[in-house]
Design a protein around this motif. Structure first.
Motif, PDB file in Angstrom:
ATOM      1  N   UNK A   1      34.157  25.828  46.995  1.00 36.37           N
ATOM      2  CA  UNK A   1      34.890  24.665  46.489  1.00 36.37           C
ATOM      3  C   UNK A   1      35.578  24.981  45.164  1.00 36.37           C
ATOM      4  N   UNK A   2      34.900  25.743  44.297  1.00 35.19           N
ATOM      5  CA  UNK A   2      35.515  26.148  43.029  1.00 35.19           C
ATOM      6  C   UNK A   2      36.761  27.001  43.279  1.00 35.19           C
ATOM      7  N   UNK A   3      36.648  27.902  44.244  1.00 34.01           N
ATOM      8  CA  UNK A   3      37.775  28.781  44.563  1.00 34.01           C
ATOM      9  C   UNK A   3      38.957  27.969  45.067  1.00 34.01           C
ATOM     10  N   UNK A   4      38.697  27.052  45.991  1.00 32.35           N
ATOM     11  CA  UNK A   4      39.782  26.240  46.542  1.00 32.35           C
ATOM     12  C   UNK A   4      40.426  25.362  45.465  1.00 32.35           C
ATOM     13  N   UNK A   5      39.611  24.855  44.536  1.00 31.78           N
ATOM     14  CA  UNK A   5      40.141  23.990  43.482  1.00 31.78           C
ATOM     15  C   UNK A   5      41.062  24.743  42.529  1.00 31.78           C
ATOM     16  N   UNK A   6      40.861  26.052  42.391  1.00 31.18           N
ATOM     17  CA  UNK A   6      41.656  26.821  41.435  1.00 31.18           C
ATOM     18  C   UNK A   6      43.100  26.993  41.884  1.00 31.18           C
ATOM     19  N   UNK A   7      43.356  26.933  43.197  1.00 27.11           N
ATOM     20  CA  UNK A   7      44.702  27.175  43.690  1.00 27.11           C
ATOM     21  C   UNK A   7      45.121  28.628  43.608  1.00 27.11           C
ATOM     22  N   UNK A   8      44.181  29.549  43.323  1.00 24.82           N
ATOM     23  CA  UNK A   8      44.479  30.969  43.158  1.00 24.82           C
ATOM     24  C   UNK A   8      44.236  31.722  44.462  1.00 24.82           C
ATOM     25  N   UNK A   9      44.833  32.911  44.577  1.00 19.67           N
ATOM     26  CA  UNK A   9      44.747  33.682  45.813  1.00 19.67           C
ATOM     27  C   UNK A   9      44.137  35.063  45.603  1.00 19.67           C
ATOM     28  N   UNK A  10      43.541  35.310  44.443  1.00 16.91           N
ATOM     29  CA  UNK A  10      42.945  36.606  44.136  1.00 16.91           C
ATOM     30  C   UNK A  10      41.579  36.399  43.507  1.00 16.91           C
ATOM     31  N   UNK A  11      40.594  37.181  43.961  1.00 16.91           N
ATOM     32  CA  UNK A  11      39.254  37.114  43.363  1.00 16.91           C
ATOM     33  C   UNK A  11      39.336  37.422  41.867  1.00 16.91           C
ATOM     34  N   UNK A  12      40.158  38.408  41.514  1.00 18.09           N
ATOM     35  CA  UNK A  12      40.288  38.768  40.109  1.00 18.09           C
ATOM     36  C   UNK A  12      40.786  37.619  39.262  1.00 18.09           C
ATOM     37  N   UNK A  13      41.801  36.885  39.752  1.00 25.53           N
ATOM     38  CA  UNK A  13      42.321  35.751  38.993  1.00 25.53           C
ATOM     39  C   UNK A  13      41.273  34.656  38.847  1.00 25.53           C
ATOM     40  N   UNK A  14      40.467  34.440  39.896  1.00 25.19           N
ATOM     41  CA  UNK A  14      39.415  33.420  39.834  1.00 25.19           C
ATOM     42  C   UNK A  14      38.390  33.773  38.770  1.00 25.19           C
TER      43      UNK A  14
END
Length: 965
Positions: free
Chosen positions: A65-78
């Motif tokens: 859920x945290x990943x989806x909320x970020x709107x990011x597409x890279x593990x590194x950016x998250x």
């Protein structure tokens, strides 16, 4: 807001202890409810499969859920948005062609995304996937020692566990600053298709992607398949006002002396007499420092002296408009895993992954620097002779390095920008057996694993030059005519005078390759040894063995190996080593349900590692977990760790990187007291640094020792009883952690700027022996090598709050607020000199903010979902350097610039339709208010710190559709 001092935080800890009172149970005593399945809980930070170990060490979990909320597409950016993250490479770094080769032999990592915890560097963070080490990066410019998170598709991730503590005793080398454990999806039934699209408000940097996931679970088996594709578009520096010039607010004053019209510095009796401010120690010279007027072109030849003018600051070249703010990257990954229960106590599993990354960096057209003041380290350039017989030589005499030629520069814009295209292939296979067996009234777990992973990269470079062919084309025309394809070169005529035939002779396509391989075999055993007296419970035990073999190589293009490459030179690197390790861990319950508290556990761990390169190393760890009451937990750990030298650090061959340096001997002197030292170094009076970009020679060191570290953490977790199940709160959690890391003998090269400053200030041969100067005072040699140098010490606090409000007619709200405060960061060189990095300071394209904070507020109501996230970075300062004379330097009196505190706001709104198993549509905007990053005067590219801030003009909107079936 101001950062809390350690004293205030200590007072807060004591006050919380006084307020803590017994309440309903927040943690269960799992000692009496033994887990008897193969899926027993094992959290990052322990090798013991016991549920109550959770909470013993500070682990931050990033959920799906945290990943989806970020709107990011890279593990590194998250991960880089976590408050405890430091500066690390990402797709905002346009690195190839600008940074050259770092001293560690790892290359520039172009197109990769890395993770840095506690500002200790990406090489000191261990990355695991499902508890197994991941292979190091390859970007075709060296043998990397960091993990490229762009080799792992974000779509296959279930959650990410980040251990912010030293863990070498549990996981071995590299886990000094912490561990990132990426947990993949397993229990997945049905299918899921996700489509997403986003772009920046300026209409560029479009991100397109799709993910497909499918899984099936039966009574005895589990299958998951995932496919992911992400296409990140480009953003050019020239499209943002802040990034159009080398240093914002200074025009071309910090541009390059490698210009399309050329710069020619040579000695000739007809040139003006330069008396070096009447410096008696330096005889006068007749020095020409000339160019042709900006934009002029002389295809038929230049007439000397009438077509030339004196070279001045207005003739410098603006290279920034060719750079990239966001580098394009296309990533495609396929992943699958299968689990099969052979019998109730035995399971076999297999996992496989293939990932392809195609990324691009771009730099300005490559400059050609010739003569002794060029300082390239390549004798073909530094010792060149330009023949008087060359039909384009306007001076009528030979220009000879070491005699009359000092520096000749030309940037052939005719050849186009330098373009570096990377293709990185990642393959991974892991298989093993997981089992359990009963011993009297306890259950024991075991597993054996084998894994092989490989990163292989090829980089193709367009727009660079062959210096051997350049030297031949500038020499005697008869020698050139004897070689097929050679034509004389017009380096003097200005832009547009290099013909297609000339470019065909001097401009090759350069192809470099690198790869990293990791072979791993491990076996682990975990269970309960015996029950302690009374109600304390069982002594839990884990032990294991691990074998790893690392292999790495870097193969530059043949023209580079021959020394014919005009760009940053390098030589092949290859090496391998292996390690055998054994470890043991004990969790000893001291008491349970005592007047002193609910439970006290002592955790002991140790690992012995035997490396083929340097021998053995033992690392212990000690931890205490005190469940004072049902709702109040205290914990503390002390660990020793190490990081083994990498292949690049051990075996890396001579290479070069280009640094932006301010020469303390350049007029006007920043400190007048340095004048005598500058004269002693051979710098004449009136000297002005001709080019801030200095070539630094570096390389590996086979005599390196491991880095050794000590880590300490302590803190508490408080879930107050009065905030659990209340009318105003469903659950409230406070988490406070103090951390301290100390590294002795870190593997590093002294900061090039620090080495130059120390040389001028002290004249100490330790710093000066590697620095050479031409007769004009120009730096023409700079040797900067790896060693075990000094120490690094840092400490700080993490303060987090999690609050779930009761659901009501207005929906349910959840608040998460995470804060990191850096109290100290001290890097000390081998001679005791302080390095420039410290809290609140921006230096060398990286920052250590004193306070970083991320707060997110989630809201759900029936099918609706929304989120608001606030990211805050505290104020920083930097040295203005030569920009101190410009108004853009906020404090010209002290020569320092303030990077104001920056806060970003992200919003997201989603709605779920009751169609098939669910269709969810999501729209979001990151950096809603289009907040530009603060101007950075010391940063190498684009006028801001790409590892800390969003890009200028960084409002980013996105749409996502997620269908489950």
């Amino acid at each position: 807001m101001t950062s809390p001092t350690p004293c205030r935080l200590a007072l807060a800890v004591q006050l919380s202890l006084l307020l803590a009172v017994p309440a309903t149970a927040a943690a269960q005593d799992a000692a009496e409810e033994r887990t008897r399945t193969l899926d027993a809980v094992q959290v990052t930070g322990t090798r013991i499969k016991r549920a109550e170990i959770e909470g013993q060490v500070p682990v931050h979990t990033v959920t799906r859920e945290d990943i989806d909320r970020s709107g990011l597409t890279s593990i590194g950016d998250v991960i880089q948005q976590l408050s405890g993250s430091g500066s690390a490479l990402n797709t905002k770094f346009n690195s190839s062609g600008n940074f050259g080769f770092p001293p560690d032999g790892g290359g520039v990592g172009a197109g990769s995304a890395q993770v840095d915890l506690r500002h200790l560097g990406s090489k000191r963070v261990l990355v695991l996937v499902d508890g197994i080490r991941w292979v190091n990066e390859a970007s075709a410019s060296g043998v990397g020692a960091s993990t490229d998170l762009n080799t792992i598709p974000l779509a296959i991730v279930e959650r990410i566990e980040v251990l912010e503590d030293g863990a070498s005793s549990l996981y071995g080398s590299d886990a000094i600053a912490g561990v990132v454990n990426i947990i993949t999806r397993q229990d997945f039934d049905g299918g899921q298709v996700t489509l997403n699209y986003g772009e920046y408000g300026e209409g560029d940097g479009a991100v397109k992607g799709f993910d497909f996931a499918w899984g099936r679970t039966t009574e005895r088996s589990n299958l998951f398949l995932g496919l992911s594709h992400v296409d990140q578009g480009v953003v050019y520096s020239r499209t943002r006002e802040q990034s159009r010039f080398p240093v914002p607010g200074t025009g071309v004053a910090f541009g390059s002396s490698g210009t399309p019209n050329g710069r020619f510095r040579f000695l000739d009796p007809s040139c003006p007499l330069v008396d070096h401010d009447n410096d008696p120690a330096t005889p006068p010279i007749n020095l020409c420092d000339i160019t042709t007027p900006n934009g002029t072109s002389f295809p038929d030849g230049v007439d000397y002296p009438e077509d030339f003018i004196a070279f001045g600051p207005e003739n410098l070249f603006n290279f920034s408009e060719y750079n990239l703010l966001m580098t394009p990257s296309e990533r495609t990954g396929v992943f699958g895993q299968f689990r099969f229960d052979i019998n109730p106590g035995l399971q076999w599993y297999a996992k496989a992954l293939y990932n392809r990354r195609e990324s691009t960096n771009q730099a300005a057209p490559e400059p050609i620097f010739l003569g002794p003041s060029a300082g390239t380290g390549n004798p073909l350039a530094d010792e060149i002779t330009i023949s008087a017989l060359n039909p384009y030589n306007p001076f009528g005499f030979d220009l000879v390095s070491g005699e009359n030629l000092l520096l000749l520069t030309r940037r052939p814009v005719e050849g186009g920008p330098r373009v570096f295209e990377q293709e990185v292939d990642t393959t991974y296979f892991n298989t093993g057996l997981v089992g359990s067996f009963d011993v009297r009234d306890t259950i024991w777990f075991w597993d054996v694993n084998a894994a092989y992973s490989k990163n292989k990269a090829q980089q193709t470079n367009y727009g660079s030059y062959n210096i051997f062919n350049i030297a031949l084309a500038l020499g005697d025309p008869a020698d050139c005519a004897a070689v097929t394809g050679c034509v004389p070169m017009n380096i003097f005529g200005g832009p547009g005078t290099l013909t297609p035939e000339m470019l065909a002779w001097i401009q090759p396509v350069v192809r470099d390759e690198s790869e990293n391989e990791l072979t791993l075999v491990s076996a682990n055993l975990s269970g309960d040894l015996f029950r302690m007296p009374g109600e304390a419970g069982y002594v839990a035990f884990a032990a294991g063995y691990e074998y790893r073999k690392y292999e790495g190589r870097y193969q530059p293009d043949p023209i580079t190996v021959r020394g014919h490459y005009n760009g940053v030179p390098s030589l092949p690197t290859s090496g391998e080593y292996d390690v055998n390790e054994v470890f043991a861990e004990l969790n000893v319950p001291i008491f349970a349900d005592s007047p002193l508290g609910k439970r006290l556990d002592l955790n002991l761990a140790g690992r012995y590692s035997d490396y083929s390169t340097f021998g053995g190393e033992f690392t212990p760890k000690y931890g205490l977990r005190w469940q004072v009451t049902d709702d109040f937990l205290m914990r503390a750990t002390y660990a020793e760790g190490f990081r083994a030298p990498s292949i690049g650090e051990l075996f890396g061959s001579d290479s070069r990187f280009d640094a932006q340096l301010d020469d303390p001997c350049s007029e006007p002197l920043p400190d007048p007291s340095l004048e005598a030292n500058c004269r002693a170094l051979g710098v004449p009076g009136g000297y002005s640094q001709p080019n801030p970009q200095i070539s630094i020679t570096t390389g590996g060191n086979s005599e390196l020792d491991p880095e050794r570290a000590r880590s300490f953490t302590t803190g508490f977790v408080w879930s107050p009883w009065f905030a659990s199940g209340a009318g105003w709160s469903e659950r409230l959690d406070f988490e406070v952690t103090f951390y301290r890391h100390s590294i002795e003998g870190p593997i590093q090269a002294l900061s090039a700027q620090a080495q130059l400053d120390e040389c001028v200030e002290t004249l100490d041969p330790l710093y000066c022996d590697g620095i050479g100067r031409a007769v004009t005072g120009d730096i023409n040699a700079f040797n900067n090598r790896l060693t075990n140098l000094g120490s690094i010490k840092t400490d700080g606090w993490d303060v987090d709050l999690y609050w779930t409000l009761p659901a009501g007619d207005a929906g349910q709200f959840k608040l998460a607020w995470q804060n990191s405060f850096v109290g100290r960061y001290e890097a000390v060189g081998g001679a005791g000199q302080r390095q420039p990095r410290e809290p609140g300071v921006e230096v060398e394209d990286s920052a250590i903010p004193e306070w970083t904070s991320t707060a997110s507020l989630d809201w759900t109501l029936d099918a609706w979902r929304a989120a608001w996230t606030v990211r805050h970075i505290s104020e920083l300062t930097e040295a203005c350097g030569r920009a101190a004379a410009f108004p853009v330097c906020s404090d010209q009196a002290t020569g320092t610039n303030t990077l104001d505190a920056t806060t970003y706001h992200d919003v997201q709104l989603g709605y779920r339709f009751d169609w098939m198993r669910g269709l969810e549509l999501t729209a979001g905007v990151n950096n809603v208010f289009d907040k530009d990053p603060p101007i950075c005067l010391s940063c190498s590219l684009n006028g801001y710190d790409a590892s800390t801030y969003d890009i200028p003009g960084g409002r980013f909107w996105y749409l996502r559709a997620d269908l489950r079936f």
